[in-house]
Motif scaffolding. Structure first.
Motif, short mmCIF file in Angstrom:
data_model
loop_
_atom_site.label_atom_id
_atom_site.label_comp_id
_atom_site.label_asym_id
_atom_site.label_seq_id
_atom_site.Cartn_x
_atom_site.Cartn_y
_atom_site.Cartn_z
N GLY A 163 2.05 -4.67 -3.25
CA GLY A 163 1.56 -4.95 -1.90
C GLY A 163 1.83 -3.83 -0.93
O GLY A 163 0.97 -3.47 -0.10
N ALA A 164 3.04 -3.22 -1.00
CA ALA A 164 3.37 -2.12 -0.10
C ALA A 164 2.49 -0.91 -0.36
O ALA A 164 2.08 -0.21 0.57
N SER A 165 2.18 -0.66 -1.63
CA SER A 165 1.31 0.47 -1.98
C SER A 165 -0.09 0.28 -1.39
O SER A 165 -0.70 1.24 -0.88
N ILE A 166 -0.60 -0.94 -1.47
CA ILE A 166 -1.93 -1.22 -0.92
C ILE A 166 -1.94 -1.06 0.60
O ILE A 166 -2.88 -0.52 1.19
N GLN A 167 -0.86 -1.50 1.26
CA GLN A 167 -0.77 -1.36 2.71
C GLN A 167 -0.76 0.10 3.14
O GLN A 167 -1.39 0.48 4.14
N ALA A 168 -0.02 0.91 2.40
CA ALA A 168 0.15 2.31 2.79
C ALA A 168 -1.10 3.14 2.51
O ALA A 168 -1.33 4.15 3.19
N CYS A 169 -1.90 2.74 1.54
CA CYS A 169 -3.06 3.54 1.14
C CYS A 169 -4.35 2.71 1.12
O CYS A 169 -5.03 2.64 0.07
N PRO A 170 -4.71 2.05 2.22
CA PRO A 170 -5.95 1.29 2.23
C PRO A 170 -7.15 2.23 2.25
O PRO A 170 -7.08 3.32 2.83
N PRO A 171 -8.28 1.87 1.65
CA PRO A 171 -9.47 2.73 1.67
C PRO A 171 -10.06 2.82 3.07
O PRO A 171 -9.96 1.88 3.86
N ARG A 172 -10.65 3.95 3.37
CA ARG A 172 -11.22 4.14 4.71
C ARG A 172 -12.44 3.26 4.97
O ARG A 172 -12.78 2.98 6.10
N THR B 39 5.38 2.68 6.04
CA THR B 39 4.84 1.56 5.29
C THR B 39 5.04 1.75 3.78
O THR B 39 5.44 0.84 3.06
N GLY B 40 4.77 2.97 3.31
CA GLY B 40 4.95 3.24 1.89
C GLY B 40 6.39 3.19 1.43
O GLY B 40 6.68 2.87 0.27
N LEU B 41 7.33 3.47 2.36
CA LEU B 41 8.75 3.44 1.99
C LEU B 41 9.24 2.02 1.67
O LEU B 41 10.36 1.86 1.17
N GLN B 42 8.41 1.03 1.94
CA GLN B 42 8.77 -0.34 1.56
C GLN B 42 8.94 -0.47 0.04
O GLN B 42 9.57 -1.41 -0.43
N CYS B 43 8.38 0.44 -0.71
CA CYS B 43 8.49 0.39 -2.17
C CYS B 43 9.88 0.77 -2.67
O CYS B 43 10.25 0.41 -3.79
#
Length: 509
Positions: free
Chosen positions: A111-120, A197-201
């Protein structure tokens, strides 16, 4: 398999009309009296506990991250709202406490990965999807970690160690607050919010790698018929490798109690939560604890600190982020210190002290906010800021530390997982209130909205005084006597009536 109908010898004494915690935990065979840090195997066990604390740290990071992101113009441009963290089905009783934790961590990382890298192409939808997935994982992890901690910890240290677990929420909040503060001032563009956001991983990643270093819950193993494995764990960590009289007594009390719980339960379903008067009282206290932990005015700062600071003239994003970071450090230090008082002062006393302190500081907070709005007096604004810190200092006496530890210890094993689920369900419902009602109230009424929480705090103090049960003293199994009376199914049929009555008397201490 040993005969679980043998008598378990329990030494007990009364002190000041209640149960002496040390005597309540000691069998005729004297246990190792050395401090935990001088017992090699127990020391190893407790040095592994911080890995489990990361489950709570992950939640704190996520909650504080929302505050930090609100101060970032780049994030506000991309996302205009929040997703509700949804609760997921509870799997601890099916897969075990360790496997449940591992599954939850893996889902959080996804989930954290998806939040940090959502498609444009559709960033809003993917960010919300990431929060939905992360909410599922965090709820699984936080529903298994405290169970494993309280069920594997030595009885003498159960209250303190389990209470420390939820104070780690603030440690995560500290990391998030200062990470967003740093990226706000030193990172440009989307990376300013993608990085924190990505650091949540990171934290669930460490926990996922370390969770199998921790032993499985002996109570869960006994519940699955793995008595030899459970006794081996108790022997290793609670007896430092020796099958002492204390270990034998503890194993028998746990195994006999679980057998009697299964025999007395009408089913293993959710109805068991409300089938008996004792269980109904447990659920009532759990629901109150969950709601009070989120809706005592603390939700205003936990989710909408930026809006609260705007009402007293502190609008600079950098200043808001710095205040958020300082507040989380203060909260963590206070709550961590108070976690070591649970066995000295008692749970009910800490709950009541927190409620009264929060009521006093929040009332002054409300009054100063009124003065600031009417006069623009800078001193009144500073007083509001001071009251926010005092309010959280008072909250640190009990919240969030006891929210989870009190819930898990008042529940018997057969409904412990479901009861903790009930706690998280109402915590989530209270979170919905915070996320949707608070901003509307603040926008429409400004400081006048605070009167709602003054009233809530009055009700909270009354509820704690009249209904909360003190659990200091008895073992995890014997706490059932406080709710089910002297006839509770504890430590086998041979547990003397006067022992049960003695434990029951402690609720009045």
């Amino acid at each position: 398999m040993e005969d679980h109908k043998q008598s378990a010898e329990i030494v007990h004494s009364e002190k000041a009309g209640g149960v002496d915690a040390d005597a309540a935990l000691t069998a005729h065979h004297i246990e190792d009296a050395r401090p935990w840090y001088q017992q090699p195997e127990l020391r190893k066990l407790y040095l592994m506990m911080p890995f489990l604390f990361l489950g709570s740290t992950t939640l704190g990071y996520d909650a504080s991250l929302l505050n930090g992101l609100q101060t970032m113009p780049a994030w506000k441009t991309c996302f205009g709202g929040f997703a509700v963290l949804l609760f997921t089905p509870y799997i601890a009783d099916l897969c075990g406490r360790r496997m449940g934790t591992a599954i939850g961590c893996a889902i959080v990382i996804l989930g954290a990965s998806i939040q940090a890298c959502p498609p444009r192409s559709n960033p809003d939808a993917m960010f919300l999807a990431g929060r939905f997935i992360m909410g599922m994982g965090s709820n699984i992890t936080n529903a298994t970690c405290p169970l494993l901690i309280t069920e594997v910890t030595h009885p003498r240290h159960r209250g303190r160690v389990t209470t420390i677990y939820n104070t780690a929420w603030y440690l995560g909040a500290i990391l998030a607050a200062w990470t967003t503060f740093g990226t706000l001032n030193h990172v440009q563009g989307d990376l300013s919010w993608r990085l924190p956001t990505g650091l949540q991983c990171a934290m669930p990643g460490v926990l996922l790698l370390a969770v199998y270093m921790v032993p499985e819950s002996p109570r869960w193993l006994i519940g699955k018929g793995k008595h030899a494995e459970a006794k081996s764990i108790l022997t290793k960590y609670h007896g430092n490798g020796a099958e002492t009289g204390f270990v034998t007594w503890e194993f028998r009390e746990i195994s006999q109690t679980l057998a009697l719980e299964r025999a007395a339960a009408s089913s293993s379903g959710w109805y068991e939560l409300v089938r008996t008067p004792g269980n109904r009282k447990r659920c009532y206290l759990i629901v109150l604890t969950a709601i009070f932990s989120q809706c005592s005015g603390n939700g205003l700062v936990s989710y909408y600190l930026s809006a609260v600071l705007n009402t007293i003239g502190i609008t600079n994003p950098s200043n808001q982020a710095a205040i958020n970071g300082g507040l989380t450090i203060w909260c963590w230090l206070v709550s961590l210190g108070c976690a070591f008082l649970v066995d000295r002062v008692g749970r009910r006393t800490l709950f009541l002290g927190a409620g009264l302190g929060m009521l006093a500081s929040f009332s002054i907070w409300t009054a100063c906010s009124a003065v600031y709005e009417k006069t623009g007096n800078a001193s009144a604004g500073r007083a509001v800021l001071a009251m926010i810190f005092l309010f959280y200092g008072a909250a640190g006496l009990a919240w969030p530390g006891l929210t989870v530890s009190y819930t898990v210890e008042i529940l018997p094993f057969n409904i412990r997982a479901k009861g903790l689920t009930l706690c998280f369900v109402f915590t989530s419902l209270a979170g919905i209130f915070n996320q949707y009602v608070n901003p509307i109230g603040l926008q429409a009424l400004a400081w006048k909205f605070y009167f709602v929480y003054v009233a809530v705090l009055v009700v909270e103090c009354a509820a704690i005084y009249f209904f909360y049960v003190e659990t200091r003293g008895p073992t995890l199994e014997e706490i059932a006597v406080l709710f089910d009376g002297p006839n509770a199914n504890v430590a086998g049929q041979e547990m003397p009536y006067d022992r049960k009555a003695s434990v029951a008397a402690s609720k009045d201490v």
